[in-house]
Design a protein around this motif. Structure first.
Motif, short mmCIF file in Angstrom:
data_model
loop_
_atom_site.label_atom_id
_atom_site.label_comp_id
_atom_site.label_asym_id
_atom_site.label_seq_id
_atom_site.Cartn_x
_atom_site.Cartn_y
_atom_site.Cartn_z
N VAL A 73 -3.61 5.89 15.12
CA VAL A 73 -2.38 6.67 14.38
C VAL A 73 -2.81 7.14 13.08
CG1 VAL A 73 -0.74 4.75 15.44
CG2 VAL A 73 -2.00 4.33 13.16
N THR A 74 -1.92 7.87 12.45
CA THR A 74 -2.20 8.33 11.01
C THR A 74 -2.20 7.32 9.98
OG1 THR A 74 -0.24 8.92 10.43
CG2 THR A 74 -1.22 10.49 11.64
N GLU A 75 -3.10 7.56 8.82
CA GLU A 75 -3.10 6.54 7.93
C GLU A 75 -1.41 6.13 7.19
OE1 GLU A 75 -5.58 5.91 3.72
OE2 GLU A 75 -6.33 7.14 5.22
N ALA A 76 -0.81 7.34 7.37
CA ALA A 76 0.57 7.35 6.78
C ALA A 76 1.54 6.27 7.39
CB ALA A 76 1.17 8.74 6.64
N GLN A 77 1.13 6.05 8.79
CA GLN A 77 1.74 5.23 9.52
C GLN A 77 1.41 3.69 9.61
OE1 GLN A 77 0.84 7.61 13.12
NE2 GLN A 77 2.89 7.46 13.85
N VAL A 78 0.44 3.43 8.68
CA VAL A 78 0.02 1.81 8.44
C VAL A 78 0.39 1.54 6.99
CG1 VAL A 78 -1.83 0.27 8.39
CG2 VAL A 78 -1.85 2.29 9.96
N VAL A 79 1.19 0.46 7.00
CA VAL A 79 1.52 -0.11 5.59
C VAL A 79 1.01 -1.46 5.63
CG1 VAL A 79 3.38 -0.68 4.19
CG2 VAL A 79 3.64 1.23 5.32
N GLN A 130 -8.28 -7.25 -0.84
CA GLN A 130 -8.64 -6.82 -2.21
C GLN A 130 -9.07 -5.50 -2.37
OE1 GLN A 130 -11.75 -10.58 -2.29
NE2 GLN A 130 -11.91 -9.40 -4.03
N TRP A 131 -8.89 -4.53 -1.00
CA TRP A 131 -9.21 -3.38 -1.22
C TRP A 131 -8.53 -2.62 0.06
CZ3 TRP A 131 -14.79 -1.05 -1.61
CH2 TRP A 131 -14.77 0.20 -2.03
N GLN A 132 -7.22 -2.33 -0.18
CA GLN A 132 -6.23 -1.51 0.73
C GLN A 132 -6.86 -0.40 1.12
OE1 GLN A 132 -5.46 -3.36 -2.10
NE2 GLN A 132 -3.52 -4.44 -1.78
N SER A 133 -7.29 0.28 -0.06
CA SER A 133 -7.71 1.82 0.18
C SER A 133 -8.96 1.98 1.11
CB SER A 133 -7.93 2.33 -1.12
OG SER A 133 -6.89 2.38 -2.25
N LEU A 134 -9.43 0.67 1.49
CA LEU A 134 -10.85 0.77 2.24
C LEU A 134 -10.52 0.62 3.65
CD1 LEU A 134 -13.84 1.13 2.65
CD2 LEU A 134 -13.95 -1.21 2.16
N SER A 189 0.92 -1.21 -0.09
CA SER A 189 -0.05 0.13 0.12
C SER A 189 1.07 1.26 0.01
CB SER A 189 -0.89 -0.08 1.21
OG SER A 189 -0.04 0.16 2.27
N ASP A 190 0.55 2.15 -0.75
CA ASP A 190 1.09 3.42 -0.90
C ASP A 190 0.22 4.41 -1.50
OD1 ASP A 190 2.81 5.83 -1.85
OD2 ASP A 190 4.46 4.48 -1.20
N PRO A 191 -0.07 5.64 -0.93
CA PRO A 191 -0.96 6.65 -1.54
C PRO A 191 -0.46 6.87 -3.22
CG PRO A 191 -0.18 7.60 0.55
CD PRO A 191 0.53 6.17 0.20
N LYS A 192 0.61 6.56 -3.46
CA LYS A 192 0.93 7.02 -5.00
C LYS A 192 0.14 6.11 -5.88
CE LYS A 192 5.08 4.10 -5.41
NZ LYS A 192 6.64 4.20 -5.43
N TRP A 193 -0.22 5.03 -5.53
CA TRP A 193 -1.02 4.10 -6.58
C TRP A 193 -2.36 4.65 -6.63
CZ3 TRP A 193 2.94 1.86 -8.29
CH2 TRP A 193 4.11 1.47 -7.57
N LYS A 197 1.43 -5.00 3.77
CA LYS A 197 2.26 -5.67 2.85
C LYS A 197 1.40 -6.62 2.14
CE LYS A 197 6.28 -5.60 3.52
NZ LYS A 197 7.46 -4.98 2.73
N SER A 198 1.53 -6.65 0.62
CA SER A 198 0.90 -7.60 -0.15
C SER A 198 1.01 -8.94 -0.33
CB SER A 198 0.51 -6.86 -1.43
OG SER A 198 -0.08 -5.72 -1.48
N TYR A 199 0.30 -9.82 -0.24
CA TYR A 199 0.33 -11.49 -0.28
C TYR A 199 -0.48 -11.96 -1.25
CZ TYR A 199 3.82 -11.10 3.71
OH TYR A 199 4.62 -10.98 4.38
N LEU A 200 -0.13 -13.40 -1.75
CA LEU A 200 -1.11 -13.96 -2.33
C LEU A 200 -2.38 -14.35 -1.45
CD1 LEU A 200 1.03 -16.29 -4.70
CD2 LEU A 200 0.27 -13.96 -5.18
N LEU A 201 -3.67 -14.23 -2.21
CA LEU A 201 -4.74 -14.77 -1.66
C LEU A 201 -5.22 -16.03 -2.07
CD1 LEU A 201 -4.83 -11.53 -1.86
CD2 LEU A 201 -7.22 -11.69 -1.75
#
Length: 766
Positions: free
Chosen positions: A393-399, A378-382, A104-108, A401-405
Motif C-alpha cells: 500500500v502507499t505510506e499514506a495508507q498506514v497510520v 521510537q522512529w515512526q518515520s523509519l 504518525s502524520d507527515p505534518k510532524w 497509533k502511539s502508545y507508551l513504551l
C-alpha cells in the motif's frame, strides 16, 4: 474532510497554519476566528475547542494548553520536559498544561526518539512556538483591554496592563488572535533570559506519572480492539535468508482456541521465514506455538559464532585500504615514523541485548484500504515506508497509533516487530495482536554489535602525543536499516555515523586518523541495532582506557594527562550554538570529578579510582561528562565491587532537573551493567542467552553509591539519555588497573576474565 485509516480528519488550511521544520526554521500563522483550525485528531474528544497557534500546541477555551508530543515516552518523562519549553515562553502556569502523544502524520516531520536528541532538537522550535503564541495573545489581549501591546505583559495564562487583565481563555472566547510570523520574525523573537525563567530548570510534577501510578496509562502491550486474534511467532534459525519448507500443526489443532499457522510472505524482507501461530487468546497462541513444527532452510549465518564475527573485524582492520576515513589529518604517518616511542592496544566488546521490560508487540488493524498499527515505537518515520512495502500500500495508507513504551533503549527505533503483525492482519483480513515472549524478543532483538578496535599513538618529547590512529570494526545499524542517514567520509566512502561517534574526540593528539569499518559478517548474521549510546558504548570504552594506558607509558598522572590534551586548540575550541567552550568544558568536568572523588588520596589495598570522560554523542551536540569509579578487586575470586560512582555533567541548560538526574543515574547504571555483568555471544547465528536466568544484568544489590553533579549553565540544552552510559565502563577498567596494575581490554569484565588478567601479570592471590 479527509478519511484516513477510518478517521475523519480536517486538515488545517494554509490560512490556519504553515510550518516548515527544515534549515530555514518555522513559519507560524495565527488564524482569525472561524478560519477552521481543528483540535488534533488524537486529542480526547472531551477537550473543548482549541485555538492552535501552531501545530505544536493548542489553547482551549478553558485556558488549558495541550502540547503535541512527537517523541516516544519510555520512562524518561519526555512530554514533561518538552511541554515546559512551550509553557515557559507562552507564559502559562504548569497546572494549565496537558500533553498528548500524537499518531504518525507527515505534518510532524521526522518522528524519532533517540540519539539524546529530543530536548536538543525541540528546544529552539518549541521556544519560538511558545514565544509566538505569547505575543499573539498579548496583541489580542491588548485590544480587549483597550491599550497598546507594549503596555501589556503575560504571565500565568493572563495578559495584564496595570490593574487590568484578561485570561487567555477569555481572549479565545472573544475571537482568535490575528498575527503571523515569518522565519526571520521567529528568529528575532524575544526569548526569556535564563534569570527570568519560571519553569525551565525548576522542579515540577511530571505530567505522565498519575496515569502510570493509577494504572490508566496504556502501553503497546495493552492495545486491544474488538474481534482481534492473537499471534505468537515461530522464529526461523537465522535472522536472514531462512525459508519455510513445511508446517505441521496437527498437534496444535488439539489446543482449544487455536486457529491456524501462517507462513508470512514479506516483500520488504524484514521477517523472512517467519511463521505466525494464530489463536483466540494469548494463552492458546503460546500453547499451540510449542506444538507447531516448522521445517526451514536456513541462511549461511547458521554456522556463524561470535569468534567468527570478531575474527572478521580483525581482518578488516588489518587491511589498510578498507573503510571510511572519518578523520584524516595530514602528517600521521610522518609523526609515527619520527616518534620517540609508540603505544598500541586492541579492545573488544561482546554482543549486548536490549532486554527492555516490555517485550516487543504490535496490533495491526485493517481499515478500509489501509492499516492502523497500534504499538510503542521510537522512529515512526523509519518503519512506515517498510510497512507500506510489506503490505503493498502507499505510506499514506498506514497510520501508526502511539502508545507508551515499557522501555525502549533504542530497540524500538527499529519497528520491525510491526511488520509480522501487519502481514498476518492482511492475510486474515482481521485485527492481529502479536506478542513476543521474552525468549522471542531476545532472539529477534536488534542487538548491539560486538566490536574490535585498535588504537595507536606516537609519543614525542615529554610523553606528548604527536599522532593517533583509531580503527573501529563493528556491525552498522544505520547501514542495515537507514542507509539514507549515512554521510560520506573524507575518502568518499559512506559510513554509519552512529557506529563511530566519539572517535572524533576533543583531545589534542596532533595528527589524527579515524577509520570506520563495517563488519559485513555481523550485518548479515543479525540485524545490528541502536542500543543506548550506540557507537560511543564501544568507542569510549577503548578510547578512555587507552588514554590511561598512554598516560602510564608516558609516566604522567591520567587526570593531568587528559587536562593537558583538552587544551581547546584548533578545531577543539568549540563553536556556537551547541559546542561553545569546546574542550575547555570537558576539561572542567574532569577537574571537578577528580576533586569530587578524592583523586590522589591514599586508598586501601586492592582499591583504586579510575577516571573517564566523554562528550556525549556527537561533536555538534556535546554533553560533557566525567566519571570517577572507586572499585575493590578481590584477587582470589576476580570479583570487582564498585563502591562509588562520581559523575559531573555539563549539559548546558537543564530543562527538567528530575528527568536529567534520572537519565544520568539510569545511563550510568546500565554502563556499569555492561561493564561487569551483561553481555551475550552469537552461537550458530543466534544469541546464546534468551532469558534472565543466563543473561545477568546488574542486580539491585550491586548498585553502588552514586554522586551526580550538574554544572550550572545557560548554554544550549543538549542530550542526556545516553552520555553517562559510556563513561562508567572505562572508568571501572581504569580503576581495576589502579588497584591491581592489571589492564583488561574486553567488555564485560567478568570475574574469570579478571582472574586470567591477574594471573597473566602475576598479580593473582596465591
Amino acid at each position: 474532510m479527509h478519511r484516513i485509516a477510518g478517521r475523519d480528519i480536517a486538515l488545517p488550511t494554509r490560512r490556519s497554519f504553515l510550518i516548515a521544520t527544515g534549515a530555514a526554521g518555522a513559519v507560524f500563522g495565527f488564524a482569525r476566528a472561524g478560519a477552521g483550525s481543528l483540535a488534533p485528531a488524537t486529542a480526547p474528544s472531551t477537550l473543548p475547542p482549541q485555538f492552535e497557534p501552531t501545530i505544536w500546541y493548542g489553547i482551549g477555551r478553558d485556558g488549558v494548553v495541550t502540547v503535541n508530543i512527537i517523541r516516544a515516552e519510555m520512562g524518561q518523562h519526555i512530554g514533561t520536559s518538552l511541554a515546559r519549553i512551550i509553557a515557559e515562553e507562552l507564559a502559562v502556569d504548569w497546572d494549565q498544561v496537558r500533553i498528548v502523544h500524537v499518531d504518525s502524520d507527515p505534518k510532524w516531520g521526522l518522528m524519532v526518539t533517540g540519539g539524546s536528541w529530543s530536548v536538543w532538537q525541540t528546544f529552539p522550535l518549541y521556544s519560538q512556538a511558545g514565544a509566538a503564541g505569547r505575543i499573539a495573545m498579548i496583541d489580542a489581549g491588548a485590544k480587549l483591554i483597550g491599550v497598546a501591546p507594549a503596555a501589556c505583559t503575560a504571565a500565568g495564562g493572563k495578559v495584564s496592563a496595570g490593574a487590568r487583565q484578561v485570561s487567555f481563555a477569555d481572549i479565545i472566547t472573544h475571537g482568535l488572535p490575528d498575527r503571523s510570523f515569518t522565519p526571520d520574525d521567529l528568529k528575532a523573537l524575544p526569548i526569556k533570559a535564563a534569570a527570568r525563567r519560571q519553569l525551565i530548570g525548576r522542579p515540577v510534577a511530571a505530567l505522565d506519572i498519575p496515569a502510570k501510578v493509577n494504572g490508566s496509562a496504556v502501553y503497546g502491550i495493552d492495545a486491544k480492539i474488538p474481534g482481534m486474534v492473537h499471534a505468537r511467532p515461530k522464529l526461523p534459525p537465522t535472522r536472514n535468508a531462512s525459508k519455510v519448507v513445511s508446517i505441521d500443526d496437527a498437534a496444535a489443532r488439539k489446543v482449544p482456541g487455536y486457529l491456524r499457522s501462517i507462513a508470512l510472505d514479506d516483500p520488504s524482507g524484514t521477517v523472512p521465514g517467519w511463521v505466525m501461530v494464530i489463536a483466540e487468546s494469548v494463552v492458546a497462541a503460546d500453547r499451540a506455538c510449542a506444538l507447531v513444527n516448522v521445517t526451514w532452510t536456513s541462511g549461511d549465518a547458521a554456522h556463524v559464532s561470535e569468534k567468527h564475527i570478531q575474527d572478521r573485524a580483525r581482518a578488516l582492520i588489518a587491511d589498510p585500504k578498507g573503510g571510511a576515513l572519518v578523520v584524516a589529518d595530514d602528517g600521521v604517518d610522518a609523526a609515527f615514523a619520527s616518534a620517540a616511542s609508540t603505544v598500541e592496544a586492541t579492545y573488544t566488546t561482546a554482543s549486548v541485548l536490549h532486554f527492555q521490560m516490555e517485550p516487543v508487540n504490535a496490533l495491526a488493524v485493517p481499515v478500509g484500504k489501509g492499516f492502523e498499527i497500534h504499538t510503542g515505537n521510537q522512529w515512526q518515520s523509519l518503519i512506515l515506508p517498510t510497512l507500506a512495502k510489506a503490505l503493498g500500500v502507499t505510506e499514506a495508507q498506514v497510520v501508526m497509533k502511539s502508545y507508551l513504551l515499557g522501555g525502549g533503549f533504542g530497540r524500538r527505533l527499529n519497528g520491525d516487530y510491526a511488520v509480522p503483525a501487519a502481514l498476518a492482519a492482511k492475510a486474515l483480513g482481521r485485527p492481529v495482536k502479536l506478542l513476543c515472549t521474552r525468549a522471542d524478543d531476545a532472539r529477534f532483538d536488534s542487538i548491539r554489535s560486538p566490536s574490535v578496535q585498535t588504537l595507536r599513538v606516537a609519543l614525542g618529547a615529554g610523553g606528548k602525543v604527536t599522532a593517533m590512529t583509531h580503527d573501529v570494526a563493528a556491525g552498522w545499524p544505520t547501514q542495515v536499516m537507514a542507509a539514507f542517514f549515512m554521510p560520506k567520509a573524507k575518502n568518499g566512502v559512506p559510513y554509519d555515523p552512529f557506529a563511530i561517534s566519539g572517535a572524533d574526540h576533543w583531545y589534542n593528539v596532533g595528527a589524527h586518523r579515524v577509520r570506520a569499518l563495517s563488519n559485513d559478517l555481523a550485518n548479515s548474521t543479525f540485524r545490528p541495532g541502536w542500543l543506548r549510546s550506540v557507537g560511543p558504548g564501544w568507542i569510549n570504552w577503548a578510547l578512555e582506557s587507552f588514554i590511561d594506558e598512554v598516560a602510564a607509558a608516558a609516566k604522567i598522572d591520567p587526570v593531568a594527562y587528559r587536562l593537558q590534551m583538552l587544551d581547546a586548540s584548533g578545531g577543539n575550541a568549540g563553536s556556537a550554538p551547541n559546542a561553545v567552550g569546546g574542550a575547555l568544558r570537558q576539561a572542567e568536568v574532569v577537574r571537578r570529578v577528580a576533586a569530587k572523588s578524592g583523586w590522589g588520596a591514599k586508598l586501601p589495598a586492592d582499591t583504586g579510582i579510575g577516571i573517564a570522560t566523554s562528550f556525549g554523542q556527537e561533536r555538534d551536540m556535546p554533553t560533557w561528562v566525567a566519571c570517577a569509579a572507586r572499585v575493590h578487586v578481590d584477587r582470589a575470586t576476580g570479583i570487582v565491587r564498585v563502591q562509588k560512582l562520581d559523575l559531573v555533567v555539563d549539559a548546558g541548560t537543564v530543562v527538567d532537573p528530575d528527568g536529567a538526574l534520572a537519565q544520568v543515574e539510569g545511563g550510568a547504571l546500565w554502563g556499569l551493567s555492561m561493564a561487569l555483568y551483561e553481555g551475550t555471544e552469537i552461537v550458530n547465528g543466534q544469541v546464546a542467552d534468551t532469558n534472565l536466568d543466563s543473561y545477568t544484568p546488574l542486580r539491585i544489590g550491586d548498585v553502588p553509591e552514586m554522586a551526580i553533579e550538574f554544572v550550572a549553565s545557560t548554554e544550549v540544552p543538549v542530550g542526556l539519555g545516553e552520555p553517562a552510559t559510556t563513561v562508567v565502563g572505562p572508568a571501572i577498567g581504569n580503576a581495576i588497573f589502579a588497584a591491581t596494575g592489571t589492564r583488561i581490554r574486553h567488555l564485560p569484565m567478568r570475574p574469570a576474565a579478571v582472574l586470567a588478567a591477574l594471573a597473566e601479570t602475576g598479580s593473582a592471590k596465591r
